[in-house]
Write an enzyme that holds these catalytic residues in place. Sequence first.
Site, PDB file in Angstrom:
ATOM      1  N   GLY A  76       6.079   8.519   5.008  1.00  0.00           N
ATOM      2  CA  GLY A  76       6.584   9.069   3.757  1.00  0.00           C
ATOM      3  C   GLY A  76       5.993   8.399   2.532  1.00  0.00           C
ATOM      4  O   GLY A  76       4.997   7.685   2.617  1.00  0.00           O
ATOM      5  N   LEU A 119       4.607  10.108   0.142  1.00  0.00           N
ATOM      6  CA  LEU A 119       3.324  10.771   0.375  1.00  0.00           C
ATOM      7  C   LEU A 119       2.399  10.715  -0.839  1.00  0.00           C
ATOM      8  O   LEU A 119       2.837  10.771  -1.979  1.00  0.00           O
ATOM      9  CB  LEU A 119       3.580  12.235   0.760  1.00  0.00           C
ATOM     10  CG  LEU A 119       4.475  12.431   1.983  1.00  0.00           C
ATOM     11  CD1 LEU A 119       4.676  13.921   2.247  1.00  0.00           C
ATOM     12  CD2 LEU A 119       3.896  11.741   3.214  1.00  0.00           C
ATOM     13  N   HIS A 120       1.121  10.603  -0.540  1.00  0.00           N
ATOM     14  CA  HIS A 120       0.082  10.651  -1.580  1.00  0.00           C
ATOM     15  C   HIS A 120      -1.036  11.565  -1.081  1.00  0.00           C
ATOM     16  O   HIS A 120      -0.937  12.141   0.023  1.00  0.00           O
ATOM     17  CB  HIS A 120      -0.409   9.238  -1.907  1.00  0.00           C
ATOM     18  CG  HIS A 120      -0.835   8.447  -0.706  1.00  0.00           C
ATOM     19  ND1 HIS A 120      -1.911   8.791   0.087  1.00  0.00           N
ATOM     20  CD2 HIS A 120      -0.296   7.343  -0.115  1.00  0.00           C
ATOM     21  CE1 HIS A 120      -2.046   7.928   1.068  1.00  0.00           C
ATOM     22  NE2 HIS A 120      -1.066   7.037   0.988  1.00  0.00           N
ATOM     23  N   GLY A 161      -3.784  11.003   0.262  1.00  0.00           N
ATOM     24  CA  GLY A 161      -4.324  10.663   1.575  1.00  0.00           C
ATOM     25  C   GLY A 161      -3.553  11.394   2.667  1.00  0.00           C
ATOM     26  O   GLY A 161      -4.136  12.071   3.524  1.00  0.00           O
ATOM     27  N   HIS A 162      -2.231  11.296   2.618  1.00  0.00           N
ATOM     28  CA  HIS A 162      -1.400  12.010   3.591  1.00  0.00           C
ATOM     29  C   HIS A 162      -1.642  13.523   3.487  1.00  0.00           C
ATOM     30  O   HIS A 162      -1.751  14.227   4.496  1.00  0.00           O
ATOM     31  CB  HIS A 162       0.093  11.773   3.320  1.00  0.00           C
ATOM     32  CG  HIS A 162       0.542  10.345   3.412  1.00  0.00           C
ATOM     33  ND1 HIS A 162       0.985   9.643   2.318  1.00  0.00           N
ATOM     34  CD2 HIS A 162       0.639   9.503   4.460  1.00  0.00           C
ATOM     35  CE1 HIS A 162       1.345   8.425   2.696  1.00  0.00           C
ATOM     36  NE2 HIS A 162       1.136   8.307   3.985  1.00  0.00           N
ATOM     37  N   ASP A 171      -6.553   3.633   8.286  1.00  0.00           N
ATOM     38  CA  ASP A 171      -5.997   2.688   9.272  1.00  0.00           C
ATOM     39  C   ASP A 171      -6.894   2.756  10.507  1.00  0.00           C
ATOM     40  O   ASP A 171      -6.519   3.329  11.529  1.00  0.00           O
ATOM     41  CB  ASP A 171      -4.555   3.076   9.588  1.00  0.00           C
ATOM     42  CG  ASP A 171      -3.683   3.018   8.346  1.00  0.00           C
ATOM     43  OD1 ASP A 171      -3.157   1.951   8.063  1.00  0.00           O
ATOM     44  OD2 ASP A 171      -3.576   4.039   7.641  1.00  0.00           O
ATOM     45  N   VAL A 200      -9.085   8.855   1.572  1.00  0.00           N
ATOM     46  CA  VAL A 200      -8.974   9.396   0.218  1.00  0.00           C
ATOM     47  C   VAL A 200      -8.761   8.226  -0.737  1.00  0.00           C
ATOM     48  O   VAL A 200      -7.932   7.344  -0.473  1.00  0.00           O
ATOM     49  CB  VAL A 200      -7.811  10.411   0.122  1.00  0.00           C
ATOM     50  CG1 VAL A 200      -7.649  10.922  -1.300  1.00  0.00           C
ATOM     51  CG2 VAL A 200      -8.043  11.573   1.086  1.00  0.00           C
ATOM     52  N   SER A 258       0.613   4.029   0.057  1.00  0.00           N
ATOM     53  CA  SER A 258       1.990   3.988  -0.471  1.00  0.00           C
ATOM     54  C   SER A 258       2.278   2.618  -1.061  1.00  0.00           C
ATOM     55  O   SER A 258       3.096   2.472  -1.970  1.00  0.00           O
ATOM     56  CB  SER A 258       2.992   4.268   0.649  1.00  0.00           C
ATOM     57  OG  SER A 258       2.647   5.442   1.344  1.00  0.00           O
ATOM     58  N   ARG A 259       1.605   1.588  -0.558  1.00  0.00           N
ATOM     59  CA  ARG A 259       1.871   0.216  -1.016  1.00  0.00           C
ATOM     60  C   ARG A 259       1.183  -0.099  -2.350  1.00  0.00           C
ATOM     61  O   ARG A 259       1.455  -1.156  -2.918  1.00  0.00           O
ATOM     62  CB  ARG A 259       1.427  -0.799   0.036  1.00  0.00           C
ATOM     63  CG  ARG A 259       2.328  -0.827   1.273  1.00  0.00           C
ATOM     64  CD  ARG A 259       2.019  -2.018   2.164  1.00  0.00           C
ATOM     65  NE  ARG A 259       3.026  -2.249   3.186  1.00  0.00           N
ATOM     66  CZ  ARG A 259       2.918  -1.829   4.461  1.00  0.00           C
ATOM     67  NH1 ARG A 259       1.854  -1.165   4.856  1.00  0.00           N
ATOM     68  NH2 ARG A 259       3.882  -2.095   5.333  1.00  0.00           N
TER      69      ARG A 259
HETATM   70  P1  AMP Z   1       1.405   5.866   6.648  1.00  0.00           P
HETATM   71  O1  AMP Z   1       2.401   6.714   5.942  1.00  0.00           O
HETATM   72  O2  AMP Z   1       0.864   4.749   5.821  1.00  0.00           O
HETATM   73  O3  AMP Z   1       1.870   5.431   8.025  1.00  0.00           O
HETATM   74  O4  AMP Z   1       0.150   6.789   6.917  1.00  0.00           O
HETATM   75  C1  AMP Z   1       0.270   7.993   7.628  1.00  0.00           C
HETATM   76  C2  AMP Z   1      -1.103   8.552   7.899  1.00  0.00           C
HETATM   77  O5  AMP Z   1      -1.794   8.746   6.668  1.00  0.00           O
HETATM   78  C3  AMP Z   1      -1.986   7.592   8.736  1.00  0.00           C
HETATM   79  O6  AMP Z   1      -2.738   8.353   9.671  1.00  0.00           O
HETATM   80  C4  AMP Z   1      -2.874   6.979   7.688  1.00  0.00           C
HETATM   81  O7  AMP Z   1      -4.120   6.542   8.197  1.00  0.00           O
HETATM   82  C5  AMP Z   1      -3.067   8.139   6.731  1.00  0.00           C
HETATM   83  N1  AMP Z   1      -3.496   7.669   5.413  1.00  0.00           N
HETATM   84  C6  AMP Z   1      -2.869   6.735   4.645  1.00  0.00           C
HETATM   85  N2  AMP Z   1      -3.590   6.510   3.521  1.00  0.00           N
HETATM   86  C7  AMP Z   1      -4.691   7.310   3.596  1.00  0.00           C
HETATM   87  C8  AMP Z   1      -5.817   7.532   2.751  1.00  0.00           C
HETATM   88  N3  AMP Z   1      -5.969   6.875   1.607  1.00  0.00           N
HETATM   89  N4  AMP Z   1      -6.739   8.444   3.143  1.00  0.00           N
HETATM   90  C9  AMP Z   1      -6.603   9.105   4.322  1.00  0.00           C
HETATM   91  N5  AMP Z   1      -5.567   8.948   5.160  1.00  0.00           N
HETATM   92  C10 AMP Z   1      -4.617   8.063   4.808  1.00  0.00           C
END
Ligand code: AMP
Length: 277
Positions: A28, A30-31, A33-34, A147, A173, A183-184
């Site tokens: 969650g 979300l940005h 990237g998600h 990741d 992204v 998100s951080r």
């Molecule tokens: P998280 O919410 O951080 O667990 O991320 C969920 C999914 O989003 C994971 O597959 C991450 O690798 C992907 N994700 C997070 N940040 C980015 C980003 N900047 N660009 C592409 N995918 C991302």
Amino acid sequence: MQIVRSIPQMQAVKYPEAAQVGFVPTMGYLHEGHLSLVDAAAKNCDLVVVSIFVNPAQFGPSEDLDSYPQDFERDLALLQKRKVDYVFFPTAEEVYPPGYKTWVEVEDISRILCGISRPEHFKGVSTIVLKLLNIARPHFMYMGQKDFQQLTLLRRMALDLNLSVSIVGCPIVREADGLAKSSRNIYLKGDQREQARCLYKALTHSQELVRVGERSAGKIIAAAEKILSDNQAKVDYVKIVDSRDLSETQEVDECSRMLIAAWVGKPRLIDNISLKA
Ligand code: AMP
């Protein structure tokens, strides 16, 4: 878009026989990237399932579980604008009920790189992803290369456990100045936001060294570490690895990838880039 809050309810969802289901697991807040993963799933699949679950099992005791950013309403508003069919939003109590005992561990890969400063992290990741795959039953799972270790580890798990899901790795992204979206990033205060650019600077400098002919991993890493420390980042690790199995590389080749983890103030940031010349 249907919001599903319980595990039995999600397991009871009947997908049309021929439908290809794409799944995007997230924590969650979300940005873009998600959302790029959601868009990739929507483009290639008939149905899209997004999960939002801040997984306590992947946070260490001194990590930021309690302060991890959350805004479900905002996330829903963002997902409403995309082609999403189901949002799965379970509670930690239901995912890990009293008496919960079963964990999945991918050996070796879970113990290197981020696994050194976060020893329990990947056990939490592999376990929750396997559980979510069992619950959501997708054909494809979309994950970010951001990741990279997680992506490699989950590919290994899928292979080892004969999972029928195909894992699709999607590009990182970034913000306009190169900082990988995360998100951080909201934890970055004052000058730290500017300093945080040093991860991308170190990665692109390394790429440039390879482009002009440098092949020694040791020299490229030393130059990257200097960029990080010149910008007040505290290095956790800077490594050049074989992108297929994350083994460390001495001489850079077509499969090499640089992975960085560093603290910029309190937040620990990760990023990576291909060093293919
Ligand atoms: P998280 O919410 O951080 O667990 O991320 C969920 C999914 O989003 C994971 O597959 C991450 O690798 C992907 N994700 C997070 N940040 C980015 C980003 N900047 N660009 C592409 N995918 C991302």
